[in-house]
Every structure is written in structure tokens, then in C-alpha cells.
Design a protein around this motif. Structure first.
Motif, PDB file in Angstrom:
ATOM      1  N   UNK A  16     -15.502  15.923  -4.502  1.00 41.09           N
ATOM      2  CA  UNK A  16     -14.952  16.171  -3.148  1.00 41.09           C
ATOM      3  C   UNK A  16     -13.659  16.394  -3.344  1.00 41.09           C
ATOM      4  N   UNK A  17     -13.171  17.640  -2.659  1.00 40.88           N
ATOM      5  CA  UNK A  17     -11.896  18.263  -2.781  1.00 40.88           C
ATOM      6  C   UNK A  17     -10.948  17.590  -2.028  1.00 40.88           C
ATOM      7  N   UNK A  18     -10.633  16.110  -1.813  1.00 39.91           N
ATOM      8  CA  UNK A  18      -9.874  15.289  -1.064  1.00 39.91           C
ATOM      9  C   UNK A  18      -8.572  14.682  -1.660  1.00 39.91           C
ATOM     10  N   UNK A  19      -8.825  14.031  -2.770  1.00 41.26           N
ATOM     11  CA  UNK A  19      -7.211  13.299  -3.336  1.00 41.26           C
ATOM     12  C   UNK A  19      -7.254  11.907  -3.008  1.00 41.26           C
ATOM     13  N   UNK A  20      -6.442  11.532  -2.479  1.00 37.55           N
ATOM     14  CA  UNK A  20      -6.084  10.108  -2.125  1.00 37.55           C
ATOM     15  C   UNK A  20      -6.661   9.890  -0.800  1.00 37.55           C
ATOM     16  N   UNK A  21      -7.161   8.329  -1.079  1.00 36.06           N
ATOM     17  CA  UNK A  21      -7.963   7.836   0.136  1.00 36.06           C
ATOM     18  C   UNK A  21      -7.286   6.567   0.298  1.00 36.06           C
ATOM     19  N   UNK A  22      -6.415   6.130  -0.546  1.00 36.76           N
ATOM     20  CA  UNK A  22      -5.836   4.762  -0.119  1.00 36.76           C
ATOM     21  C   UNK A  22      -4.851   4.567  -1.271  1.00 36.76           C
ATOM     22  N   UNK A  23      -4.001   3.631  -1.005  1.00 38.49           N
ATOM     23  CA  UNK A  23      -2.776   3.395  -1.859  1.00 38.49           C
ATOM     24  C   UNK A  23      -1.952   2.324  -1.504  1.00 38.49           C
ATOM     25  N   UNK A  24      -1.097   1.816  -2.447  1.00 39.99           N
ATOM     26  CA  UNK A  24      -0.220   0.834  -2.037  1.00 39.99           C
ATOM     27  C   UNK A  24       0.562   0.238  -3.153  1.00 39.99           C
ATOM     28  N   UNK A  25       0.987  -1.001  -3.044  1.00 39.81           N
ATOM     29  CA  UNK A  25       1.674  -1.724  -4.098  1.00 39.81           C
ATOM     30  C   UNK A  25       2.545  -2.728  -4.036  1.00 39.81           C
ATOM     31  N   UNK A  26       3.314  -3.278  -4.907  1.00 37.36           N
ATOM     32  CA  UNK A  26       4.253  -4.444  -4.695  1.00 37.36           C
ATOM     33  C   UNK A  26       5.577  -4.095  -4.431  1.00 37.36           C
ATOM     34  N   UNK A  27       6.124  -4.859  -3.532  1.00 40.40           N
ATOM     35  CA  UNK A  27       7.678  -4.661  -3.131  1.00 40.40           C
ATOM     36  C   UNK A  27       7.879  -6.008  -2.861  1.00 40.40           C
TER      37      UNK A  27
END
Length: 457
Positions: free
Chosen positions: A312-323
Motif C-alpha cells: 500500500x502506498x501510504x507510509x506512516x500510520x502511527x508514531x510517537x516516542x519518549x519526551x
């Protein structure tokens, strides 16, 4: 004059079919969040402008939807607004024109909430939030100006077990949705800091991460041009190019990284974080990706980005990280946190393209009562109310004595699986005809057993 109705670019209406599919995604995510002990939270659609500005980097700040002050209905206020507008044209903010904005994401409003309520909260505080956000972005496939985010965060803990749990949450949600071909890419901002230090460009860290973060949209040559424009030397750009060219298995990438930038303190800490995540997620679709930068300034440790299956040509479907000091932006320092977000709208598009939505999502009404006449319709109406009390969704065709074919057609168009026919003969003998519209199978059911029939079929 064109009176044709329209909606703002980058926004959408949702039909019943689309809402049911979206609810399938949202309920799956919510179920997994609560399985891991997260509690729900909601914050206002708008925030004070000062809460949002300066938290997302230069690029992010440009995408914040600002709200004009109300009360621009007299000459004095209009003059103030004009003066404010002139300041905005100069690249400055003006309280005469705007003091509030639609929220850009859920993380900064959450940090504001924690800062305001930290004396009342029990830490670690685990919350999830499912609400719309707004960005003044250029609309395109998978990118909207109004969209729903699903976030989960843990604040008040430095434990990397929380980071590992988020990787497992991604895996659990995507597995339940059928997205087994997803990829969760991870990196550490500490490694990016180490890269900047190895390049003798610690003062250019934001410029480096911002440029690297664009690699999935622009070529390495354009990234190199941008870095040069930001003041990096040819040798610094060359090292960054070697860094983003690291490839191979997860362990091979780690070895190449250490060979390139040495054992700067941040390198060791970042590598150790990544190794711990990999240890707790053995067998999952975790890919170490040192080009992952997550261009938001508040990340300090592990960062994630979930990618749709390669088909599927979509790329990112979620993300995050530590802060580790996000609430410090609001005068409450030393409250660490880590969180992730699901891109519901993009996940919807991926599931639709891959035809992964369950077939039974579109069934709302289970039984259509045919309207056979005034007396018969009134009798069917009473039977229908008894069924509803038993939890069976049903409806009565809206017109009396309509042709049977028309009523069958209505049921078919609405994907109603059963038709219930009660005529004068059926009333006299206390039964009804129930037809399965997908198989054509027909049943004779006495009124007293009708609820049992639907609850077992």
C-alpha cells in the motif's frame, strides 16, 4: 451565484458505512489500550495559542490553525484586528488578532493537562485519548486538515518497559486489524544527538533532524542541499550522508553506527535503549531505522514510526516516542513521559484498500417487517417493539400496501439479512414468515419464539 454546497478542503463527511468501519478501528484500539491499563481523557478542541506555539518546530508551527478573536463587530476592535494582521504579516503573533488555536495534536494538550493537574494525579499516569485534531496542511491521499488521533501516554516513569509495551501495543492492534505486514521502525533521539556531536554541529541538531525527517518525501541530494543551506560544511554533510546510508539487519545497523560515530555517550545510551526494546519484542515486526527523526522538538529518547504494508502506498500510520521533560514547557519540570499515536484515517484507507474490514460491519437492522396494510402494519409494529426490548434491531417498512418487490429491494439495498412477513392469516394463527434474504431460506416462527429465533441466527 453558485449555491452548490461544499465543505472545507481537507475535511470529510462520513456515511453510516464509513462510520461503522471507523468504529471498528477505534474500538479495536480502545480495547487494546484498556487491556494495557490506560484510562480515557479528553481536552478542548481549542487551546490558548501560547500553549501550542513553539512546541512543534518551525515547520509544525506553520500548520497551526489560529482562531480569530470574537467581538470584531465595532470600529475599535476592527482597528485592533488590522494592526494585529499587520504583525502577522511580519511573522509575529498578535493577541489583538488571535489568542487561541485548534489543537495540532493530542500530546501538547496532554502535557498542559498534566502540568495543570500534577498535584492530583497518581503517577505513573496512563491515559489514552481519541479526538480530532487540525493542521493547515496541503490535503492529499492520507493527509487531511481535520483528522482523528488515537494517543496513549505514560507519564511519571523513566522505565523502558513502557517503551517496550508501546511497541507491543502497536503489534496487538495491527494484528487484530489484520495488518500483519506492518513495520514498526524505531530509533533514539540520543543517537541523532550523538551524530550532531560527532559532526561538531551540536548547534545544528534541529536542522539535521528536520532535514533527515524529510528523507521519505525528498531525495538524499535535496536533503544535502537543505543541510548546506542551514550552514553545515561539506564534511559534516558527508558524514550525515554516510549515517543515513546505514543498512542491513538490526544488529548490522548498530555495528555500522558505532563504527561511524564512535562511542560518544549519547550513542551508547541510545543503542542500549534500542537493544532493550528489541529484547522485549522478539518476533515482532521491529526495524531499527537510524534515518527516523520524528521532526518534533520534544522527543528525547526512543521514537517510533509505524509503516503500512509495502503493498500500500501510504507510509506512516502511527508514531510517537519518549519526551523526558515535556511538562517543563509549562513550568512543571522533571515529569518524564512516553507515548504513541495511531493515524486512524490512514489506517482506514489501508484497511479499505486491502479489503480487511469484516463483512458483517454494515449490518444494523437485522429484520425488516414488511408493511402489508394498515391493520397488519399496526400489529407488526407491536411485535417489533417486543423484539427491540429483546435486543433485536428491526424496522417496519414505511409505506402501507407497497408492492412486495419494492420492500424486498429496500431490504437488499440496506443489507438487512431477514424479512418478517405478517399478513391477516398470520395474525389469526399467531405466527409469521421469516425469510433469510441471503440464502432464500424461509421459516415459520410463532410470535412467542421470534426473539429466540433472531438471537440464535
Amino acid at each position: 451565484m453558485n449555491n452548490k454546497p461544499s465543505i472545507p478542503q481537507g475535511t470529510r463527511d462520513f456515511s453510516a458505512e464509513e462510520i461503522r468501519k471507523r468504529n471498528h478501528i477505534l474500538s479495536t484500539i480502545k480495547t487494546v489500550f484498556e487491556l494495557y491499563g490506560f484510562q480515557p481523557l479528553e481536552t478542548p478542541a481549542m487551546e490558548n495559542l501560547e500553549t501550542l506555539m513553539g512546541k512543534y518546530g518551525e515547520e509544525g508551527d506553520k500548520l497551526i490553525f489560529k482562531i480569530l478573536n470574537n467581538g470584531l463587530n465595532n470600529e475599535k476592535n476592527i482597528d485592533k484586528a488590522k494592526a494585529g494582521f499587520e504583525k502577522v504579516l511580519e511573522g509575529k503573533n498578535s493577541v489583538d488578532l488571535t489568542e487561541r488555536a485548534l489543537k495540532y495534536d493530542l500530546t501538547i494538550p496532554f502535557a498542559r493537562y498534566v502540568a495543570m493537574n500534577h498535584t492530583k494525579l497518581t503517577f505513573p499516569f496512563r491515559r489514552y485519548q481519541i479526538q480530532p485534531v487540525w493542521r493547515a496542511d496541503r490535503p492529499q491521499k492520507g493527509r487531511y486538515r481535520e483528522f482523528t488521533q488515537c494517543d496513549a501516554d505514560v507519564v511519571g516513569s523513566y522505565s523502558l518497559l513502557n517503551d517496550a509495551e508501546f511497541a507491543l501495543i502497536y503489534d496487538e492492534v495491527f494484528t487484530r486489524l489484520g495488518l500483519t505486514g506492518y513495520e514498526l521502525r524505531i530509533n533514539s533521539r540520543k543517537i541523532l544527538s550523538a551524530l550532531a556531536k560527532a559532526c561538531n554541529a551540536t548547534d545544528k541538531l534541529v536542522a539535521i533532524t528536520t532535514a533527515i525527517d524529510k528523507l521519505d518525501k525528498i531525495s538524499i541530494d535535496k536533503v544535502k542541499i537543505e543541510l548546506a543551506e542551514k550552514g553545515l560544511t561539506e564534511s559534516q554533510v558527508e558524514m550525515i550522508e554516510k549515517y543515513v546510508s546505514i543498512s542491513g539487519s538490526n544488529n548490522e545497523k548498530i555495528d555500522q553506527l558505532i563504527n561511524l560515530i564512535g562511542t560518544v555517550d549519547e550513542t551508547g545510551k541510545g543503542v542500549e535503549e534500542i537493544k532493550k526494546i528489541l529484547h522485549h519484542t522478539t518476533g515482532k515486526n521491529i526495524v531499527v531505522d537510524f534515518t527516523l527523526a520524528r521532526g518534533l522538538n520534544y522527543y528525547t529518547g526512543i521514537i517510533y514510526e509505524a509503516k503500512a504494508p509495502a503493498t500500500v502506498q501510504m507510509g506512516s500510520i502511527g508514531g510517537g516516542g519518549r519526551y523526558d521533560d515535556l511538562t517543563g514547557l509549562f513550568g512543571v519540570p522533571d515529569i518524564p513521559g512516553v507515548g504513541i499515536s495511531f493515524g486512524v484515517d490512514r489506517i482506514y484507507d489501508v484497511l479499505k484498500e486491502l479489503e480487511l474490514f469484516p463483512e458483517n460491519l454494515q449490518v444494523s437492522t437485522r429484520a425488516l417487517f414488511f408493511n402489508m396494510g394498515e391493520k397488519e402494519g399496526a400489529f407488526a409494529f407491536d411485535i417489533m417493539q417486543q423484539l427491540r426490548k429483546a435486543g433485536v434491531a428491526c424496522e417496519l417498512y414505511h409505506r402501507e400496501e407497497s408492492k412486495i418487490a419494492k420492500q424486498f429491494s429496500y431490504a437488499e439495498k440496506k443489507n438487512i439479512p431477514f424479512a418478517v412477513i405478517i399478513g391477516s392469516k398470520e395474525i389469526e394463527q399467531s405466527y409469521c414468515q421469516v425469510k433469510n434474504l441471503s440464502t432464500g431460506e424461509q421459516h415459520v416462527v410463532v410470535f412467542e419464539k421470534l426473539a429466540d429465533f433472531f438471537n440464535s441466527n
